[in-house]
Motif scaffolding. Structure first.
Motif, PDB file in Angstrom:
ATOM      1  N   THR A  39       0.831  -1.201   0.000  1.00  0.00           N
ATOM      2  CA  THR A  39       0.000   0.000   0.000  1.00  0.00           C
ATOM      3  C   THR A  39       0.864   1.248   0.000  1.00  0.00           C
ATOM      4  O   THR A  39       0.623   2.196  -0.749  1.00  0.00           O
ATOM      5  CB  THR A  39      -0.937   0.001   1.224  1.00  0.00           C
ATOM      6  OG1 THR A  39      -1.707  -1.197   1.216  1.00  0.00           O
ATOM      7  CG2 THR A  39      -1.859   1.194   1.203  1.00  0.00           C
ATOM      8  N   ASP A  40       1.901   1.241   0.830  1.00  0.00           N
ATOM      9  CA  ASP A  40       2.822   2.389   0.871  1.00  0.00           C
ATOM     10  C   ASP A  40       3.545   2.556  -0.464  1.00  0.00           C
ATOM     11  O   ASP A  40       3.742   3.673  -0.946  1.00  0.00           O
ATOM     12  CB  ASP A  40       3.841   2.217   1.997  1.00  0.00           C
ATOM     13  CG  ASP A  40       3.223   2.413   3.369  1.00  0.00           C
ATOM     14  OD1 ASP A  40       2.086   2.937   3.442  1.00  0.00           O
ATOM     15  OD2 ASP A  40       3.873   2.044   4.371  1.00  0.00           O
ATOM     16  N   ASP A  43       1.168   4.035  -3.004  1.00  0.00           N
ATOM     17  CA  ASP A  43       0.988   5.458  -2.715  1.00  0.00           C
ATOM     18  C   ASP A  43       2.195   6.270  -3.161  1.00  0.00           C
ATOM     19  O   ASP A  43       2.050   7.349  -3.747  1.00  0.00           O
ATOM     20  CB  ASP A  43       0.738   5.678  -1.222  1.00  0.00           C
ATOM     21  CG  ASP A  43      -0.628   5.192  -0.778  1.00  0.00           C
ATOM     22  OD1 ASP A  43      -1.515   5.036  -1.649  1.00  0.00           O
ATOM     23  OD2 ASP A  43      -0.799   4.976   0.440  1.00  0.00           O
ATOM     24  N   ARG A  46       2.229   6.495  -6.945  1.00  0.00           N
ATOM     25  CA  ARG A  46       1.190   7.421  -7.397  1.00  0.00           C
ATOM     26  C   ARG A  46       1.653   8.868  -7.205  1.00  0.00           C
ATOM     27  O   ARG A  46       1.509   9.708  -8.092  1.00  0.00           O
ATOM     28  CB  ARG A  46      -0.112   7.178  -6.631  1.00  0.00           C
ATOM     29  CG  ARG A  46      -1.255   8.052  -7.127  1.00  0.00           C
ATOM     30  CD  ARG A  46      -2.555   7.758  -6.400  1.00  0.00           C
ATOM     31  NE  ARG A  46      -2.981   6.399  -6.687  1.00  0.00           N
ATOM     32  CZ  ARG A  46      -3.302   5.496  -5.768  1.00  0.00           C
ATOM     33  NH1 ARG A  46      -3.244   5.808  -4.489  1.00  0.00           N
ATOM     34  NH2 ARG A  46      -3.675   4.280  -6.105  1.00  0.00           N
ATOM     35  N   LYS A  47       2.239   9.150  -6.041  1.00  0.00           N
ATOM     36  CA  LYS A  47       2.727  10.511  -5.779  1.00  0.00           C
ATOM     37  C   LYS A  47       3.849  10.884  -6.740  1.00  0.00           C
ATOM     38  O   LYS A  47       3.905  12.015  -7.234  1.00  0.00           O
ATOM     39  CB  LYS A  47       3.218  10.631  -4.336  1.00  0.00           C
ATOM     40  CG  LYS A  47       2.099  10.630  -3.315  1.00  0.00           C
ATOM     41  CD  LYS A  47       2.654  10.675  -1.907  1.00  0.00           C
ATOM     42  CE  LYS A  47       1.549  10.542  -0.872  1.00  0.00           C
ATOM     43  NZ  LYS A  47       2.091  10.483   0.487  1.00  0.00           N
TER      44      LYS A  47
END
Length: 142
Positions: A39-40, A43, A46-47
């Motif tokens: 998940t990290d 994220d 995506r960032k």
């Protein structure tokens, strides 16, 4: 007098401190689970992708603005150069008219311009035939 009193100061960003506390707690409790790590990672990716897109959008807009300015300046220079060439041709025509007459001066100037154009065209054709693109085209046909 103030020594006996304590004042609670709230963090300006309580959500950030909660996230930091959660991460610190997870780090202290051991390794994160694979699901949390994935998940990290998603994220972070995506960032990163959003940051890269924003970077290239800004870079493109800056380059487009600079390109428009360059094209505008080049266009103005080309127009002024053409006007200068016309003025030179008319000046030469006026000078030659005084010595040779209007018909002879016009013929001489037109013939000279056509001769220069022919020489430049032949030079361009010769150089175009020497381009490596022609060799690649001939090789691919064989």
């Amino acid at each position: 007098m103030l020594d006996n009193k304590t004042v609670d100061v709230e963090s300006p960003h309580p959500s950030e401190t909660d996230e930091q506390d959660d991460r610190a707690h997870e780090a202290a409790s051991g390794d994160k689970s694979i699901k949390m790590q994935m998940t990290d990672l998603v994220d972070d990716v995506r960032k990163l992708a959003e940051a890269e897109l924003e970077y290239y959008r800004i870079k493109l807009s800056v380059n487009l603005a600079a390109t428009k300015t360059v094209l505008l300046l080049f266009s103005a220079a080309a127009v002024i150069a053409v006007v200068g060439a016309v003025a030179l041709i008319l000046g030469i025509l006026l000078i030659l008219t005084h010595y040779l007459g209007p018909v002879a001066a016009t013929c001489l100037l037109t013939g000279g311009a056509l001769l220069i154009a022919t020489v430049l065209t032949n030079m361009a054709i010769t150089r175009a035939r020497k381009l490596p693109l022609d060799e690649m085209t001939n090789d691919s046909k064989k």
